[in-house]
Design an enzyme around this catalytic site. Structure first.
Site, PDB file in Angstrom:
ATOM      1  N   ASP A 228      19.065  27.893 -27.633  1.00  0.00           N
ATOM      2  CA  ASP A 228      17.716  27.771 -27.084  1.00  0.00           C
ATOM      3  C   ASP A 228      17.722  27.248 -25.650  1.00  0.00           C
ATOM      4  O   ASP A 228      16.691  27.299 -24.969  1.00  0.00           O
ATOM      5  CB  ASP A 228      16.867  26.819 -27.944  1.00  0.00           C
ATOM      6  CG  ASP A 228      16.576  27.390 -29.316  1.00  0.00           C
ATOM      7  OD1 ASP A 228      16.189  28.562 -29.383  1.00  0.00           O
ATOM      8  OD2 ASP A 228      16.750  26.668 -30.310  1.00  0.00           O
TER       9      ASP A 228
ATOM     10  N   ASP B  49      15.551  23.942 -30.601  1.00  0.00           N
ATOM     11  CA  ASP B  49      16.412  22.805 -30.952  1.00  0.00           C
ATOM     12  C   ASP B  49      17.905  23.114 -30.873  1.00  0.00           C
ATOM     13  O   ASP B  49      18.730  22.211 -30.989  1.00  0.00           O
ATOM     14  CB  ASP B  49      16.091  22.321 -32.371  1.00  0.00           C
ATOM     15  CG  ASP B  49      16.597  23.288 -33.434  1.00  0.00           C
ATOM     16  OD1 ASP B  49      16.526  24.515 -33.202  1.00  0.00           O
ATOM     17  OD2 ASP B  49      17.069  22.826 -34.485  1.00  0.00           O
TER      18      ASP B  49
ATOM     19  N   CYS C 207       0.844  -1.192   0.000  1.00  0.00           N
ATOM     20  CA  CYS C 207       0.000   0.000   0.000  1.00  0.00           C
ATOM     21  C   CYS C 207       0.883   1.247   0.000  1.00  0.00           C
ATOM     22  O   CYS C 207       2.100   1.165   0.142  1.00  0.00           O
ATOM     23  CB  CYS C 207      -0.930   0.017   1.210  1.00  0.00           C
ATOM     24  SG  CYS C 207      -0.067   0.239   2.780  1.00  0.00           S
TER      25      CYS C 207
ATOM     26  N   CYS D 118       3.049   1.708   2.973  1.00  0.00           N
ATOM     27  CA  CYS D 118       4.316   0.966   2.900  1.00  0.00           C
ATOM     28  C   CYS D 118       5.387   1.856   2.258  1.00  0.00           C
ATOM     29  O   CYS D 118       6.529   1.923   2.732  1.00  0.00           O
ATOM     30  CB  CYS D 118       4.158  -0.304   2.065  1.00  0.00           C
ATOM     31  SG  CYS D 118       3.065  -1.548   2.754  1.00  0.00           S
TER      32      CYS D 118
ATOM     33  N   ASP E 171      10.904  28.754 -31.469  1.00  0.00           N
ATOM     34  CA  ASP E 171      12.082  29.213 -32.193  1.00  0.00           C
ATOM     35  C   ASP E 171      11.772  28.999 -33.677  1.00  0.00           C
ATOM     36  O   ASP E 171      10.916  28.177 -34.018  1.00  0.00           O
ATOM     37  CB  ASP E 171      13.294  28.376 -31.749  1.00  0.00           C
ATOM     38  CG  ASP E 171      14.489  28.593 -32.645  1.00  0.00           C
ATOM     39  OD1 ASP E 171      14.859  29.755 -32.862  1.00  0.00           O
ATOM     40  OD2 ASP E 171      15.035  27.586 -33.135  1.00  0.00           O
TER      41      ASP E 171
END
Length: 738
Positions: free
Chosen positions: A635, A631, A12, A15, A434
């Site tokens: 950036d 990318d 559970c 636990c 971008d």
């Protein structure tokens, strides 16, 4: 150091909390988090003795720690098999008990029958509770010693109290509930099995990824082939890959041509052509040609295992909505114990009042309609309270959905590096792009060729011959076009390049020039005839290059970084999802607006230097939450600053490392899929949390007033946990999510 461990024996969310507390106390451990749904412990620590971590986990309850070896350890299967056996064997004893109890209550009610059935209930209950339920009891006792009570402790109390009434009934005037104890444990073990199986299904995408790994590799050693286990492959080895075989490791093609199925990485069904010099990804499938591949990355360095780690990292993270459930879970079991004791006392001290309240609900089919003594009612009600309480459902509500959604994303090449990004993405109001390499291909292409009284083919021949010696980025676009048209390259004599302006050379004894407007003006070439064409081309965001002889303009070449095919559709879909789309670029405003118009983007921020991108993101964040898509290296700061950074998988490593979400294919359509997945994920989480809280809110009062039988309460508890996991798995069935 950051490490993950498989944990066996958790039952559970309490636990999980117990293990977290125990591990955090180990010297050197900075943080510990247990994902109950995946059964994993994540530890962030300085230098620490791992045996201390193992001991802390074992001391928190009946739990075992297994370190993962290359991600191939699958404890869910072992747990499922073990849980299934325990459930089956428990019913071998509990079913006869249930049948006899019904017969005893309806047909054979006598003192002699009471005595014999009582002995049978006790005899059958011993193996169910003390053998098959041994793990539950052991975990309960350990948690009690540490004063960190878990769900097992509630089951232990409920079944132990019920079972002890059996032996006591032979010496004192107490009702024998030993049969109820066996049935509660049988239903409890059955619920554990169903829950373990459902949790295993929730993490099936990770298992699929693990199963994709090649098991063998054929190495070329001194001209001969040698088949080895995949773990024997080292960087630099040359691997032979035949049609239909998996490429064993990430590498580069050194010989051969073929088509490779990369759908396991990108989600794209179409194969990709590979030839000498091309990179290939380990575990992708070679289709129709023989390849020799030089291994570059092996073992846990391969792209496949990086994917697995990304998905697991997302699954390991906690999202803001989970924090409230965690706080409730932390105090849940002690609160239930207090409620159970209060219930017992209420029934013993105020039986008339409690009976009157129960009679209001006597119409319920779960009601115990028999008039019984105070002690019987007190025991039944308090035992029902103990077994009906369910922190499991609360603990599973969020992480199980995260497991399913992050796995679904991985199948389509969408990788969430942080679980929190799944929640934050649905709250984003601004999608900032971008330009170069993100909404455009990042590869300049020759789009227009405008000759002036000069043959088109010859114009391209002159331009390509001049550009063949140039190092300018736009030269590649001209040469690619010439290659497509099979244009021959003429030898250039006396080649001269003026940096940032243009080039000149002799071709077949004639001097030709190629360059910018300023370059032509400096060389005294009249280009006024081209003004109308140049204005039109530049209004569409294209760069114009002039080609001339020593005195006469021969033509114009227009080059543009073209939009990705899916850009406009993606922008429209984002607007449909209620987002404002913004383009952020270093281009001049005229070119930027032209590209943005093609993409359907109204808001453009141009002339932005790389170091200014972060500041622009901060300004937009004043208006609402921002996702930034990029990318390149420049950036990275903006990706980090944005509320959600989305990195194109085709970009630079630093951008990918900074992003919260990675699109492996580099296709913008993945952004729309990620947003839809985010929204559906959060919808499922809210559903799960609602039903988990609703279940406990409704069931607890019913148990307190003595309406719900303890056996029915245990069934309801098991069903609630399984239903939460099942609801998470239904996310896969949802149409148009991804």
């Amino acid at each position: 150091m950051k490490k993950s461990y498989e944990i066996r024996g958790m039952h559970c969310a309490a636990c999980a909390k117990s293990i977290e507390k125990a591990v955090r106390k180990v010297d050197g451990v900075r943080n510990a988090y247990v994902n109950f749904a995946s059964g994993k412990l994540y530890v962030t620590a300085d230098t620490v003795d791992e045996h201390e971590i193992f001991e802390a986990v074992a001391g928190a309850g009946d739990y075992n720690v297994l370190e993962r070896v290359d991600g191939m350890l699958d404890t869910e299967i072992l747990e499922m098999e073990e849980a299934g056996k325990k459930a089956l064997y428990s019913w071998i004893f509990a079913l006869p008990v249930a049948v006899l109890m019904i017969l005893h209550m309806t047909l054979f009610h006598s003192r002699h029958a009471d005595y014999l059935s009582g002995i049978f209930y006790i005899a059958a209950g011993i193996p169910v509770l003390l053998v098959l339920g041994r793990t539950t009891y052991k975990s309960a006792i350990k948690s009690a010693r540490r004063l960190s009570f878990n769900m097992d402790f509630l089951i232990f109390l409920g079944t132990a109290i019920a079972f002890l009434t059996g032996p006591l009934s032979f010496f004192f005037p107490v009702e024998n509930y030993a049969a109820i104890a066996s049935m509660i444990m049988a239903f409890h073990l059955t619920g554990r099995y169903a829950e373990t199986k459902a949790r295993g299904q929730a993490g099936m995408e990770i298992k699929k990824l693990l199963s994709l790994e090649a098991k063998k590799a054929t190495l070329l050693v001194n001209g001969t082939e040698k088949q080895v286990d995949i773990r024997e492959v080292r960087a630099g080895d040359i691997m032979a890959v035949r049609p239909g075989e998996k490429i064993p490791a990430d590498g580069i093609v050194v010989k051969g041509e073929s088509w490779v199925d990369e759908s396991m990485v990108t989600g794209e069904s179409l194969p990709v052509e590979k030839k000498e010099g091309d990179m290939v990804i380990g575990s992708t499938i070679n289709q129709d040609g023989f390849l020799q591949v030089k291994a570059l990355k092996v073992g846990r360095e391969t792209f496949l295992f990086q994917i697995i780690e990304l998905v697991e990292e997302a699954q390991a993270g906690k999202i803001p909505v989970q924090e409230f459930a965690d706080r409730v879970t932390a105090v849940f079991v002690p609160a239930v114990l207090a409620v159970a004791i209060t219930t017992f006392l209420l029934w013993m001290l105020f039986p008339e009042l409690m009976s009157a309240v129960r009679k209001v609900f006597i119409f319920l089919p779960l009601a115990d309609m028999t008039e019984a003594g105070n002690l019987k009612n007190a025991l039944l009600a308090s035992i029902a309270v103990l077994v009906i309480a369910c922190p499991c459902a609360l603990g599973l509500a969020t992480p199980t959905v995260l497991m399913v959604s992050s796995g679904m994303g991985a199948e389509k090449g969408i990788f969430f590096r942080k679980g929190a990004a799944i929640q934050t993405l649905k709250e984003v109001s601004f999608m900032v792009f971008d330009k170069t390499g993100t909404i455009t291909t990042g590869r300049p292409e020759l789009t227009d060729l405008v000759p002036f009284d000069f043959p088109r083919r010859e114009l391209l021949t002159v331009a390509a011959s001049l550009e063949s010696l140039s190092e300018h980025p736009l030269a590649r676009a001209v040469l690619n076009e010439a290659e497509k048209d099979n244009i021959p390259i003429m030898p250039a004599v006396g080649f001269k390049a003026t940096r940032g302006r243009g080039v000149e050379a002799m071709l077949n004894g004639i001097k030709y020039l190629l360059g910018s407007k300023k370059f032509m003006e400096e060389k005294g070439v009249d280009i006024s005839v081209s003004d109308k064409h140049v204005e039109q081309l530049e209004s569409h965001g294209k760069t114009t290059i002039f080609v001339s002889s020593e005195k006469n303009l021969l033509g114009i070449i227009a080059i543009s970084d073209t939009l990705k095919p899916e850009t406009r559709e993606t922008v429209e879909n984002l607007k449909g999802l209620g987002m404002e789309v913004v383009m952020l670029t270093g281009d001049n405003e005229k070119t930027a607006k032209a590209i943005a118009a093609q993409a359907g983007i109204e808001r453009v921020i141009a002339n932005v230097l790389p170091e200014e991108k972060l500041r622009k993101i901060e300004q937009i964040q004043k208006e609402g939450k921002v996702a930034y898509v990029g990318d390149g290296i420049n950036d990275a700061p903006a990706l980090k600053q944005a509320d959600v950074g989305i990195a194109m998988g085709t970009g630079t490593d630093i951008a990918i490392e900074t992003g919260d979400i990675i699109l492996a294919t580099g296709k913008l359509s993945g952004i729309v899929s990620a947003i839809r997945l985010s929204r559906e994920t959060f919808r499922k989480i809210k559903q799960n949390l609602f039903w988990a809280f609703f279940y406990n809110t409704v069931s607890m009062p019913i148990a307190i007033i003595g309406v719900m039988h303890p056996v029915i309460a245990e069934i309801a508890m098991a069903v609630s946990s399984v239903s939460v996991v099942a609801n998470a798995n239904l996310l896969r069935k949802k149409k148009n999510v991804i």
